[in-house]
Design an enzyme around this catalytic site. Structure first.
Site, short mmCIF file in Angstrom:
data_model
loop_
_atom_site.label_atom_id
_atom_site.label_comp_id
_atom_site.label_asym_id
_atom_site.label_seq_id
_atom_site.Cartn_x
_atom_site.Cartn_y
_atom_site.Cartn_z
N HIS A 63 0.85 -1.19 0.00
CA HIS A 63 0.00 0.00 0.00
C HIS A 63 0.88 1.24 0.00
CE1 HIS A 63 1.06 -0.51 4.23
NE2 HIS A 63 0.98 0.81 4.30
N HIS A 84 5.55 6.36 -0.72
CA HIS A 84 6.30 5.16 -1.04
C HIS A 84 5.45 3.93 -0.76
CE1 HIS A 84 6.76 5.49 3.30
NE2 HIS A 84 6.97 4.18 3.30
#
EC number: 3.1.4.58
Length: 178
Positions: A37, A121
């Site tokens: 995620h 990220h």
């Protein structure tokens, strides 16, 4: 108490491309497919009433769908030692705008502001003290790039810590619309 975060879930083809990167660093603790995620806001532990307030308030975010892609890899470090490997999105103004809206909602319901700079990220691996060198992995995957994908929703997740790592369960999904 509920341990929560708000995130984007990459689609299956992007997750598959990320899984293909997960090798080549001895001792790295690679993420599972279910753990992939892009965090918009780590909330942390909150009681049930505040968790419910957050879930409701996130539903009020108005943001259009947008395109993004992952372009490059990197790492976080602490005290000069690498602690995590990640893939990053290409610069994306709509992603930054969505993150700021999520942050604003968190503060409006009474959460402390996030003091860390937003560094979008997708974590690929955790690195303990005994992990092997990462320079070869970084060089091999430095040009990593996925195709772009349409971001049409974000999610509120609950994180449960257990012996095998963290388990992430979606609590609510929020559609992006113009």
């Amino acid at each position: 108490m509920n341990r929560l975060f708000v995130a984007l879930r990459p689609p299956a083809p992007v997750r598959d491309a990320l899984l293909d990167l997960m090798d080549g660093v001895e001792g790295a603790r690679w993420q599972d497919e279910d753990q992939l995620h892009l965090t918009l806001r780590f909330v942390g532990e909150v009681d049930a009433p505040l968790a419910n307030d957050l879930a409701a308030a996130l539903g009020g975010i108005n943001s259009p769908p947008f395109e993004t892609e992952l372009a490059g890899v990197g790492y976080f470090q602490r005290k000069g030692r690498p602690t995590a490997l990640w893939a990053r999105p290409a610069p994306c103004a709509p992603l930054d705008i969505l993150q700021r809206k999520v942050e604003r909602v968190c503060q409006q319901i009474g959460l402390e502001p996030e003091h860390r700079k937003f560094t979008p990220h997708v974590t690929l691996a955790r690195l303990g003290r005994h992990a092997g060198p990462i320079n070869g992995w970084l060089a091999e995957h430095g040009t990593f790039r996925t195709g772009s994908w349409q971001v049409g929703e974000f999610r509120l997740y609950e994180s449960t810590l257990n012996a095998g790592g963290s388990q992430y369960d979606p609590v609510a999904s929020y559609r992006l619309q113009a």
